[in-house]
Every structure is written in C-alpha cells, then in structure tokens.
Design a protein around this motif. Sequence first.
Motif, PDB file in Angstrom:
ATOM      1  N   THR A  30       0.832  -1.212   0.000  1.00 32.15           N
ATOM      2  CA  THR A  30       0.000   0.000   0.000  1.00 32.15           C
ATOM      3  C   THR A  30       0.863   1.258   0.000  1.00 32.15           C
ATOM      4  OG1 THR A  30      -1.716  -1.182   1.222  1.00 32.15           O
ATOM      5  CG2 THR A  30      -1.820   1.226   1.222  1.00 32.15           C
ATOM      6  N   VAL A  31       1.863   1.289   0.876  1.00 34.76           N
ATOM      7  CA  VAL A  31       2.762   2.448   0.933  1.00 34.76           C
ATOM      8  C   VAL A  31       3.524   2.592  -0.377  1.00 34.76           C
ATOM      9  CG1 VAL A  31       4.795   3.389   2.077  1.00 34.76           C
ATOM     10  CG2 VAL A  31       2.974   2.362   3.436  1.00 34.76           C
ATOM     11  N   THR A  32       3.942   1.464  -0.982  1.00 30.89           N
ATOM     12  CA  THR A  32       4.687   1.521  -2.237  1.00 30.89           C
ATOM     13  C   THR A  32       3.845   2.125  -3.353  1.00 30.89           C
ATOM     14  OG1 THR A  32       5.995  -0.402  -1.599  1.00 30.89           O
ATOM     15  CG2 THR A  32       5.911   0.144  -3.942  1.00 30.89           C
ATOM     16  N   ILE A  33       2.610   1.619  -3.505  1.00 28.29           N
ATOM     17  CA  ILE A  33       1.731   2.127  -4.570  1.00 28.29           C
ATOM     18  C   ILE A  33       1.402   3.597  -4.344  1.00 28.29           C
ATOM     19  CG2 ILE A  33      -0.548   1.877  -5.608  1.00 28.29           C
ATOM     20  CD1 ILE A  33      -0.348  -1.138  -4.980  1.00 28.29           C
ATOM     21  N   ALA A  34       1.108   3.975  -3.078  1.00 22.24           N
ATOM     22  CA  ALA A  34       0.782   5.376  -2.792  1.00 22.24           C
ATOM     23  C   ALA A  34       1.971   6.281  -3.078  1.00 22.24           C
ATOM     24  CB  ALA A  34       0.354   5.519  -1.326  1.00 22.24           C
ATOM     25  N   ALA A  35       3.176   5.843  -2.692  1.00 16.23           N
ATOM     26  CA  ALA A  35       4.365   6.660  -2.937  1.00 16.23           C
ATOM     27  C   ALA A  35       4.635   6.814  -4.424  1.00 16.23           C
ATOM     28  CB  ALA A  35       5.573   6.028  -2.236  1.00 16.23           C
ATOM     29  N   CYS A  36       4.472   5.721  -5.193  1.00 16.51           N
ATOM     30  CA  CYS A  36       4.702   5.805  -6.640  1.00 16.51           C
ATOM     31  C   CYS A  36       3.671   6.704  -7.315  1.00 16.51           C
ATOM     32  CB  CYS A  36       4.686   4.404  -7.253  1.00 16.51           C
ATOM     33  SG  CYS A  36       6.080   3.370  -6.721  1.00 16.51           S
ATOM     34  N   THR A  37       2.402   6.584  -6.871  1.00 17.51           N
ATOM     35  CA  THR A  37       1.357   7.445  -7.453  1.00 17.51           C
ATOM     36  C   THR A  37       1.624   8.906  -7.147  1.00 17.51           C
ATOM     37  OG1 THR A  37      -0.240   5.657  -7.143  1.00 17.51           O
ATOM     38  CG2 THR A  37      -1.120   7.864  -7.540  1.00 17.51           C
ATOM     39  N   PHE A  38       1.984   9.189  -5.914  1.00 14.18           N
ATOM     40  CA  PHE A  38       2.296  10.579  -5.532  1.00 14.18           C
ATOM     41  C   PHE A  38       3.490  11.089  -6.324  1.00 14.18           C
ATOM     42  CE2 PHE A  38       4.605  13.556  -2.775  1.00 14.18           C
ATOM     43  CZ  PHE A  38       3.621  14.529  -2.616  1.00 14.18           C
ATOM     44  N   VAL A 290       9.764   4.520 -15.992  1.00 15.95           N
ATOM     45  CA  VAL A 290      10.652   4.521 -14.820  1.00 15.95           C
ATOM     46  C   VAL A 290       9.848   4.231 -13.556  1.00 15.95           C
ATOM     47  CG1 VAL A 290      12.122   5.977 -13.372  1.00 15.95           C
ATOM     48  CG2 VAL A 290      12.366   6.022 -15.867  1.00 15.95           C
ATOM     49  N   ILE A 291       8.672   4.894 -13.436  1.00 14.77           N
ATOM     50  CA  ILE A 291       7.851   4.686 -12.246  1.00 14.77           C
ATOM     51  C   ILE A 291       7.341   3.245 -12.192  1.00 14.77           C
ATOM     52  CG2 ILE A 291       5.682   5.352 -11.140  1.00 14.77           C
ATOM     53  CD1 ILE A 291       6.191   8.189 -12.053  1.00 14.77           C
ATOM     54  N   LEU A 292       6.965   2.679 -13.357  1.00 15.22           N
ATOM     55  CA  LEU A 292       6.498   1.293 -13.391  1.00 15.22           C
ATOM     56  C   LEU A 292       7.615   0.349 -12.937  1.00 15.22           C
ATOM     57  CD1 LEU A 292       4.300  -0.744 -14.095  1.00 15.22           C
ATOM     58  CD2 LEU A 292       5.161  -0.747 -16.456  1.00 15.22           C
ATOM     59  N   ILE A 293       8.801   0.551 -13.465  1.00 19.18           N
ATOM     60  CA  ILE A 293       9.934  -0.293 -13.052  1.00 19.18           C
ATOM     61  C   ILE A 293      10.189  -0.122 -11.559  1.00 19.18           C
ATOM     62  CG2 ILE A 293      12.421  -0.646 -13.332  1.00 19.18           C
ATOM     63  CD1 ILE A 293      12.040   0.185 -16.288  1.00 19.18           C
ATOM     64  N   PHE A 294      10.087   1.126 -11.103  1.00 21.91           N
ATOM     65  CA  PHE A 294      10.323   1.403  -9.686  1.00 21.91           C
ATOM     66  C   PHE A 294       9.272   0.713  -8.810  1.00 21.91           C
ATOM     67  CE2 PHE A 294       9.798   4.261  -5.978  1.00 21.91           C
ATOM     68  CZ  PHE A 294      11.065   4.091  -5.423  1.00 21.91           C
ATOM     69  N   GLU A 295       8.002   0.722  -9.250  1.00 27.45           N
ATOM     70  CA  GLU A 295       6.942   0.055  -8.490  1.00 27.45           C
ATOM     71  C   GLU A 295       7.174  -1.456  -8.439  1.00 27.45           C
ATOM     72  OE1 GLU A 295       3.294   1.163 -10.279  1.00 27.45           O
ATOM     73  OE2 GLU A 295       3.089   3.007  -9.109  1.00 27.45           O
ATOM     74  N   ILE A 296       7.541  -2.042  -9.604  1.00 29.67           N
ATOM     75  CA  ILE A 296       7.790  -3.490  -9.637  1.00 29.67           C
ATOM     76  C   ILE A 296       8.957  -3.845  -8.703  1.00 29.67           C
ATOM     77  CG2 ILE A 296       8.547  -5.412 -11.104  1.00 29.67           C
ATOM     78  CD1 ILE A 296       7.046  -4.042 -13.419  1.00 29.67           C
ATOM     79  N   ALA A 297      10.002  -3.027  -8.748  1.00 27.80           N
ATOM     80  CA  ALA A 297      11.153  -3.286  -7.875  1.00 27.80           C
ATOM     81  C   ALA A 297      10.756  -3.173  -6.406  1.00 27.80           C
ATOM     82  CB  ALA A 297      12.283  -2.308  -8.203  1.00 27.80           C
ATOM     83  N   LEU A 298       9.911  -2.176  -6.076  1.00 32.78           N
ATOM     84  CA  LEU A 298       9.474  -2.020  -4.692  1.00 32.78           C
ATOM     85  C   LEU A 298       8.589  -3.193  -4.255  1.00 32.78           C
ATOM     86  CD1 LEU A 298       8.690   1.787  -4.284  1.00 32.78           C
ATOM     87  CD2 LEU A 298      10.540   0.474  -3.243  1.00 32.78           C
ATOM     88  N   ILE A 299       7.735  -3.657  -5.158  1.00 36.76           N
ATOM     89  CA  ILE A 299       6.871  -4.796  -4.817  1.00 36.76           C
ATOM     90  C   ILE A 299       7.711  -6.038  -4.546  1.00 36.76           C
ATOM     91  CG2 ILE A 299       5.115  -6.376  -5.738  1.00 36.76           C
ATOM     92  CD1 ILE A 299       3.931  -3.945  -7.210  1.00 36.76           C
ATOM     93  N   ILE A 300       8.687  -6.290  -5.447  1.00 37.34           N
ATOM     94  CA  ILE A 300       9.569  -7.447  -5.241  1.00 37.34           C
ATOM     95  C   ILE A 300      10.322  -7.297  -3.919  1.00 37.34           C
ATOM     96  CG2 ILE A 300      11.594  -8.671  -6.144  1.00 37.34           C
ATOM     97  CD1 ILE A 300      10.608  -7.920  -8.959  1.00 37.34           C
ATOM     98  N   VAL A 303       7.997  -8.078  -1.022  1.00 39.94           N
ATOM     99  CA  VAL A 303       7.774  -9.520  -0.851  1.00 39.94           C
ATOM    100  C   VAL A 303       8.979 -10.166  -0.184  1.00 39.94           C
ATOM    101  CG1 VAL A 303       7.417 -11.686  -2.076  1.00 39.94           C
ATOM    102  CG2 VAL A 303       6.150  -9.637  -2.772  1.00 39.94           C
ATOM    103  N   LEU A 304      10.173  -9.832  -0.694  1.00 33.65           N
ATOM    104  CA  LEU A 304      11.388 -10.411  -0.107  1.00 33.65           C
ATOM    105  C   LEU A 304      11.543 -10.021   1.358  1.00 33.65           C
ATOM    106  CD1 LEU A 304      13.924  -9.913  -3.056  1.00 33.65           C
ATOM    107  CD2 LEU A 304      12.770 -12.022  -2.355  1.00 33.65           C
ATOM    108  N   MET A 305      11.256  -8.751   1.659  1.00 32.19           N
ATOM    109  CA  MET A 305      11.370  -8.298   3.044  1.00 32.19           C
ATOM    110  C   MET A 305      10.346  -8.996   3.932  1.00 32.19           C
ATOM    111  SD  MET A 305      13.942  -6.371   3.335  1.00 32.19           S
ATOM    112  CE  MET A 305      13.604  -5.844   5.005  1.00 32.19           C
ATOM    113  N   SER A 306       9.126  -9.246   3.398  1.00 32.79           N
ATOM    114  CA  SER A 306       8.110  -9.949   4.182  1.00 32.79           C
ATOM    115  C   SER A 306       8.560 -11.370   4.495  1.00 32.79           C
ATOM    116  CB  SER A 306       6.783  -9.966   3.425  1.00 32.79           C
ATOM    117  OG  SER A 306       6.320  -8.649   3.214  1.00 32.79           O
ATOM    118  N   ILE A 307       9.098 -12.064   3.471  1.00 34.12           N
ATOM    119  CA  ILE A 307       9.587 -13.432   3.698  1.00 34.12           C
ATOM    120  C   ILE A 307      10.726 -13.428   4.702  1.00 34.12           C
ATOM    121  CG2 ILE A 307      10.710 -15.414   2.583  1.00 34.12           C
ATOM    122  CD1 ILE A 307       9.191 -14.633   0.019  1.00 34.12           C
ATOM    123  N   LEU A 308      11.650 -12.458   4.544  1.00 35.81           N
ATOM    124  CA  LEU A 308      12.771 -12.365   5.476  1.00 35.81           C
ATOM    125  C   LEU A 308      12.281 -12.081   6.899  1.00 35.81           C
ATOM    126  CD1 LEU A 308      15.833 -12.280   5.939  1.00 35.81           C
ATOM    127  CD2 LEU A 308      15.773  -9.841   5.370  1.00 35.81           C
TER     128      LEU A 308
END
Length: 595
Positions: A30-38, A290-300, A303-308
């Motif tokens: 949620t924070v990632t999508i909101a930050a990218c949209t802003f 750039v923003i799309l790539i940035f969002e995908i990178a943040l999502i990945i 996920v990795l941080m959640s698993i960790l």
Amino acid sequence: MGKKERDYSNVSTKKKSRRLFWGMLAPLLTVTIAACTFAYYISTAIIQYYLTSELNYSVKKINSDVMERMKPINVNLENFANFAGLSDDKEVLKALVTILSQNLEYSNSFYYGSATPIKRGGNFIESSGWVPPSSFEHTDRDWYKNAVTAGGKVNYEDPYMDALSGSLAVAVSKSVSGPDGKIKGVVGCDILLDKLTDVIEEIQLSENSKIALINDEGYYLACDDASKIMKKKYTDETTYTGNLGEWMNGEQRVFIGKKNFYAICGVGDSPWFIVIEGPVVDYTGRLANVILIFEIALIIFSVLMSILNIFTIRKMRRSEQDLGANLFEETQTLVVAAKENAATAQDQSAAVKEIVATMEDSNALSENISSKIHDVSKVAEKTSSDVADGVASIEQNVAQLHAIFDANQQTIEGMKVLSERIESIWDIVTLINSVADQAKIIAFNAELEASSAGEAGKSFRIVANEIRRLSDGIIDGTKEIKERINEIQHSSDSLILASESGTKKINEGYENAKNLGDRFASIKNSAEITAASAGDISEIIQQQTSASEQVLIALKQISAGVENFTVATDNISTSSEHIRAMSEAMNNSVKSEKK
C-alpha cells in the motif's frame, strides 16, 4: 489422537504464517503504490512546468533567429527608401541597388521599380543585372501594388517558385516616397524559404514534436516536409481543438493538453507564425516506464522483506523460550529484592518523619528567637533615636549658653564703658562746681559794686543776688549729682562683679554641657552599634530560619519521595509477580507452539 493434534497444530501454524505474511506485505504494498502514485503526479507537474518553459524558450529562440535573418533585408529596404526618395537618377539608383544587395545572405534578388511603368519610360533595376522581357511590367505585380497600398509598411507576399534559384521565395517590398509624399516607386527583395527552414530544423524538442512556419491563412511556409509548403494548411492538420482565430492573434501562447502540447508566436510585423506541436507522452512516457519499473522493484523488495521478516520472527520465537526461562528466574530474584527494598524504604520513611518533626520544632524555635531579636532591634533603634534627639538638644543648649556668655561679656564691656563715662561726668560736675564758685564770687563782687553804686546799682544787686542764689542751687544740685553718681558707680561695680561671677558660672555650665554632649554622642554611637548589631542578628536569624524552612521542605520532599519509593517498590513487587506469571504463561505458549 496425538497424530491428529499434531496435524491440527501444523494447520494452525500455516494459517498463522499466511496471516503474518500478508499482514506484513499488505502495508508495504500500500505504501509503495501510494508513494509511486504521488511521485507520478509530482513528476507530471514538474514535467508540465518544464515543458511550458521549454516551449516558451523554443518559440522565442526561433522567432529571434528568423527576425535576425530578416533584419538585414528590412534595414536595406528602409535605407533604400530613404536614399531613393531624394534622387531620380537611374545610375544612382542602380548603384544603390547593387551596393545594398551585397550583404543580403538570405536573399538572391534585390530590385527597384519606379512609379512610372516601363512602357512609359519608367525604370526597373535588378541587382543581378536581369533584363526583363518586353511583356514584363512591374507596376502590375502584386508585390508592387500591395506595397503601394500598405502605406509605407513592409509588405510580405505569398511564396512563389524563383526562376533563378529554383527554390521557393517570398517577395518583401516597401514603397518609396519623395519629399512631397508622393510614391516614387517600390523597392523589393526575395527571401529564400529554405534559409528559414534551417532555423526551424535547428530546434528539436522531442522525438515526435513538429515545428513549422505558417502564414496568416494557415499554409506552411517552412516545415520538415517540403511537399506541404504552400500546398497544405497547418490549420487542417493540427489537433488543437480550441478557437484557431483566437489562437492565431499574433501573441505568444503555450497550451498543454492531456495528450498534446502546443505553442504559437507571431514573427515580428509579418503575417507569419511559428507553431510547435507534439505529444505529451514524449516527456511523460519515459517517466511512466521509470515509475512502473520502480513500483515493480518495490513490490519485489516488499515480498522479499516480508519473507525475510517471517523467517526472522520464527527465529526470534525459537529463542523466546530460553529468554522466558531466564526472565522467570530474574523476575523471582526481582520480587525478593523488591520486598527487601520495601522494608528498607519503610524504615527510612519513619526515620525521615522523625527528622521532619525535629526540624519543625527547631524551625518554630528559630522563628521565636527571630521575633525576640526583632523586638530588641526595634528598642535599640528607638533608644538610638532618643539619644540622637538628646544630643541635638544638648547641642542646642550649648549653643544657647555660648550665646548667653557672649551677651554677658558684651554687658560687662558696656558697664565698663559706662563707668568710664561716669568718671568723665565727675570731671564735668567738678567743672560745674568751679563755674558755680566763680559765679558766686562774681555775684559777691557784683553785689559789692551795686552797694557802692547806691540807688543806681539796685537792679544790678538784685541780679547779683539771683546769680548767687542760682550758683548755690547749682552747687547743691552738683552735690546731689555726685551722690547719685557715687551710688550708680557703686551699683555698676557691684553689677560688674556679679556679671563676671555669672560669666564664670556660665562658662562652667558651657563646659559641663559640652562634656555632657560628648557623653551623649558616645551613647548615641553605642546605641547605633547596638541597633546595627541587633539588625544583623535579626537578619542572621531570619536567614537561619529560611535555611531551616528549606531544609524542612527538602526533608518533607525526601519523606514524600521515600513514601513514593515505598509505594513504587510495592508496585514493583506486584509487577514482578505479574511478570513472573506472564513469563510462565509465555514459556507454556512457546512450548505449545513448538509441539
């Protein structure tokens, strides 16, 4: 049963893991999508501001370059019109055309036609030496007629194909007037449009943007596609949906729509316009990628941080059991220490309360002493004041005695002077007696003479008797005066003696009063010292009382702190019991989850 319980436990653990995973991943996403949209909206606003500035700069730059290339032509037209208006000599005009055509970089022809047609003897002069055919008549050309009707302004014609260069050219002309204001002819110049196209091609805003030079009818004068020049209209191809009449009013304007951006600007006083048009996505497309790539990178990354985090939490829970056991033991130790601290705190609280009671009694005694000393200070101050008044009175008496002494001395001196004057009266009385004796002798002699004179000296005898009687009266009076003088002199001597005795007494009283004044002054100094000392003692007692009060306040605060510490120790003991119970419960929970 044991196997089923283990299966249920595994199912429960998996559910908890999934909940934990999504509970940690959802906020991050949620924070990632909101930050990218802003960031996208902020970047879009920045790009629009940048694009507006870039369009304004580009339009101004192209306009400046076009005007810079047309400036020599306009200047030469103006210069020729000024010189040709003063002369009709053909040779002079020919030389002027030749000279002014030499510095025209973007023109291939400079010419002049007189107001009189060629067939009537008029002149047409061309810079390259071109001789017009017999059918040519310059006064019938549009560049000539429109320049005459322009009223002295520069006239711009539509492009045409120049026969000499084989390129599109635009005729620019200006009327020439004589001193009387009548039209003497028209001077003209051909501008090669491909020279203006170079100016437009130098500016490149984006990959798909287009820049063109158009006339007031919308036809292309210069653009990236030469086949459109004077054949197609910009107004028919543009995607601008606004009012074109208002859009093409000569002012510099910029408009950025959702899909395309637009800019327009009039070129000097010509009927030409510079237009710019292009898709906004040329600027925002890269940003979106750039923003799309940035969002995908943040999502990945999320996920990795959640698993960790899940693995980290599981690892932490495995160490919770040992930590719980250690916490349980330490809590038991803490409970025992807390109880001991509570007992010690209660003893300290009782001791502090006794000290507080003692300090309160001491404080009351200090206040009583301070009150007594204050009264003594007041009495000392009153005594000092009375002694000061006594000293002042004695000083006044001494002054008065001194004045009386001076007055008595003056009286004695006056009496002495009076005695001296009485002595001089004795001399006067003696003189009067002597005169009276002589008068008696004279009267006696006169009486003898009167007796011898007989009847004639009768009156003289009477006068002599009166003189003698008067002399006797004077002698008797002087005797009485002597007696009175003797009495006065005796009284004066007595008074002088008494005054001298009084002066001696006054002097003794003056000395005594002076000594008394000195003693009173000494008493006054002692009284002042006593009053000052009493004041100092009172101040010291007050300071001691204040210090005692502060000590008492501090002891009360310490007593309250000890009581609070006692309460806190009890609370710690209670909390320790709770923590021990919680530690035991946590150990049991960890053991159950481990199973």
